[in-house]
Structure formats: C-alpha cells, structure tokens
Design a protein around this motif. Structure first.
Motif, mmCIF file in Angstrom:
data_model
loop_
_atom_site.group_PDB
_atom_site.id
_atom_site.type_symbol
_atom_site.label_atom_id
_atom_site.label_comp_id
_atom_site.label_asym_id
_atom_site.label_seq_id
_atom_site.Cartn_x
_atom_site.Cartn_y
_atom_site.Cartn_z
ATOM 1 N N THR A 134 30.988 50.260 39.564
ATOM 2 C CA THR A 134 32.290 50.058 38.926
ATOM 3 C C THR A 134 32.135 49.507 37.511
ATOM 4 O O THR A 134 32.787 49.973 36.580
ATOM 5 C CB THR A 134 33.157 49.098 39.761
ATOM 6 O OG1 THR A 134 33.292 49.635 41.072
ATOM 7 C CG2 THR A 134 34.518 48.906 39.144
ATOM 8 N N GLU A 164 33.925 50.775 52.109
ATOM 9 C CA GLU A 164 34.904 49.692 52.187
ATOM 10 C C GLU A 164 34.867 48.824 50.927
ATOM 11 O O GLU A 164 35.919 48.463 50.386
ATOM 12 C CB GLU A 164 34.638 48.833 53.425
ATOM 13 C CG GLU A 164 34.997 49.514 54.727
ATOM 14 C CD GLU A 164 34.571 48.729 55.963
ATOM 15 O OE1 GLU A 164 34.073 47.576 55.814
ATOM 16 O OE2 GLU A 164 34.711 49.281 57.078
ATOM 17 N N ALA A 167 36.418 50.767 48.078
ATOM 18 C CA ALA A 167 37.878 50.839 48.231
ATOM 19 C C ALA A 167 38.535 49.521 47.831
ATOM 20 O O ALA A 167 39.577 49.512 47.157
ATOM 21 C CB ALA A 167 38.252 51.212 49.662
ATOM 22 N N LEU A 168 37.950 48.400 48.225
ATOM 23 C CA LEU A 168 38.490 47.103 47.839
ATOM 24 C C LEU A 168 38.480 46.924 46.319
ATOM 25 O O LEU A 168 39.438 46.434 45.732
ATOM 26 C CB LEU A 168 37.685 45.975 48.482
ATOM 27 C CG LEU A 168 37.975 45.683 49.952
ATOM 28 C CD1 LEU A 168 36.968 44.673 50.504
ATOM 29 C CD2 LEU A 168 39.392 45.171 50.133
ATOM 30 N N ALA A 170 38.530 49.360 44.083
ATOM 31 C CA ALA A 170 39.504 50.295 43.510
ATOM 32 C C ALA A 170 40.926 49.756 43.644
ATOM 33 O O ALA A 170 41.741 49.900 42.732
ATOM 34 C CB ALA A 170 39.378 51.662 44.189
ATOM 35 N N ASN A 171 41.218 49.125 44.779
ATOM 36 C CA ASN A 171 42.562 48.593 45.006
ATOM 37 C C ASN A 171 42.838 47.334 44.202
ATOM 38 O O ASN A 171 43.987 47.005 43.947
ATOM 39 C CB ASN A 171 42.775 48.316 46.498
ATOM 40 C CG ASN A 171 42.857 49.604 47.296
ATOM 41 O OD1 ASN A 171 43.247 50.652 46.779
ATOM 42 N ND2 ASN A 171 42.473 49.536 48.558
ATOM 43 N N SER A 172 41.785 46.613 43.809
ATOM 44 C CA SER A 172 41.993 45.378 43.047
ATOM 45 C C SER A 172 42.166 45.663 41.552
ATOM 46 O O SER A 172 42.546 44.768 40.809
ATOM 47 C CB SER A 172 40.815 44.432 43.275
ATOM 48 O OG SER A 172 39.637 44.932 42.696
ATOM 49 N N ASN A 173 41.871 46.873 41.112
ATOM 50 C CA ASN A 173 42.013 47.198 39.682
ATOM 51 C C ASN A 173 43.350 47.783 39.370
ATOM 52 O O ASN A 173 44.026 48.422 39.894
ATOM 53 C CB ASN A 173 40.910 48.172 39.234
ATOM 54 C CG ASN A 173 39.566 47.463 39.232
ATOM 55 O OD1 ASN A 173 39.506 46.250 39.083
ATOM 56 N ND2 ASN A 173 38.507 48.227 39.407
#
Length: 173
Positions: A134, A164, A167-168, A170-173
């Motif tokens: 990332t 997982e 995904a975490l 990606a969801n926090s950005n």
C-alpha cells in the motif's frame, strides 16, 4: 514482462528475497532491454543479501560482467541490497532517509514492481506485506506479485490473512 518494462525505467523491490531469483530475472531482462532499472533486494538478515542474493545476482547476470569478472558499472548502479525489519525500511523510505543513502531509489519511495514470496507466514507478516504494498507501490500503475501458501499451519498466516489485511487497509483509506 512486457507490461513491467512498458516504460523506459523500472524500480523493483523484492521483500524477503533469499536468493532473489524473481528480482534477478527482472534485473537481467531490464538490462538486456536497455532499461534504466533499479532493483532492491531485501531480507531480514544481511548475511542473506550479502551472501545468497549477491551470489545469485552474479550467477544470473553472467555475460554482463566485465572482462575482469567484476560487475559492470551499470549493473552495480542497478543493485541495492537492504537488510532488516520491513517496517523500519518502510519508514525510512517514507521519510527519504534511504534515498539520501542511495540515489537510485525512487524519490517518493514508490516502486513500479514489488515482489514477495512466503512473506505472509503469520498474521503480522501478512499485515506488514499488505502495508508495504500500500505504501510503496506506485498508485495506478504499480504491480505487486505476492506468492504464498493458502495457510501456514502452526503460525496462522497465508493468503486469507493477507487478503483480510489488504481489505482493512483499503477500507481505512
């Protein structure tokens, strides 16, 4: 390989390189295609990068050596060896400290290609691998190639732990 070398230059990072065979392949291909290439081989232990990886680089770039069997200057300028904790390395790349030490590293700390094999063997290393991808892959054009087992028995990492963690992030950005 054509996609990786679509642009004139390529910056490549291999995490946990061991012998560094995937990065050696890209190094050799980039040099044979006359690309401006920079490959960073990293492992936790410096004896791995200075021993196994460097020996592998020498073997896999035969024919690219000078007549005195020393690395050609272009080859030397294309290779970076790094050892230590990945998160420390990541923080140094983000702050520009490593770029001050080695001018062939990307200025923004982002690479065209990041390679990792067997780097997701625990939940923590799966998360660290996802964080590195990332932080250090070029947005929109970076290519990340991660090879791992589905599950590492006894330590709990694997492809699902990596998914997982990704995904975490990606969801926090």
């Amino acid at each position: 390989l054509d996609e990786i070398f679509a642009n004139n230059g390529s910056t490549i990072l291999e995490l946990g390189c061991g012998h560094g065979l995937p990065a050696c392949l890209l190094l050799r291909e980039g040099l044979e295609r006359n690309r401006n290439i920079s490959v960073m081989f990293t492992d936790y232990n410096d004896f791995v990068t200075n021993g196994a990886a460097l020996s592998s680089i020498a073997l896999n770039t035969q024919g690219m050596l000078t007549t005195t069997n020393e690395f050609d200057a272009t080859l030397v300028d294309s290779i970076i060896l790094g050892a230590g904790d990945w998160m420390d390395m990541s923080n140094k790349l983000c702050s520009g400290i490593l770029q001050e030490e080695c001018s062939s590293l990307p200025e923004d700390g982002r690479f065209d290609v990041i390679l990792a094999a067997e780097s997701t063997y625990t939940a923590e290393t799966a998360r660290d691998t996802a964080v590195l991808l990332t932080r250090h892959l070029k947005p929109e054009s970076g290519i990340g190639l991660v090879a791992c087992k589905r599950y590492y028995f006894g330590v709990g990492g694997g492809s699902e732990a990596f998914r997982e963690a990704a995904a975490l992030l990606a969801n926090s950005n």
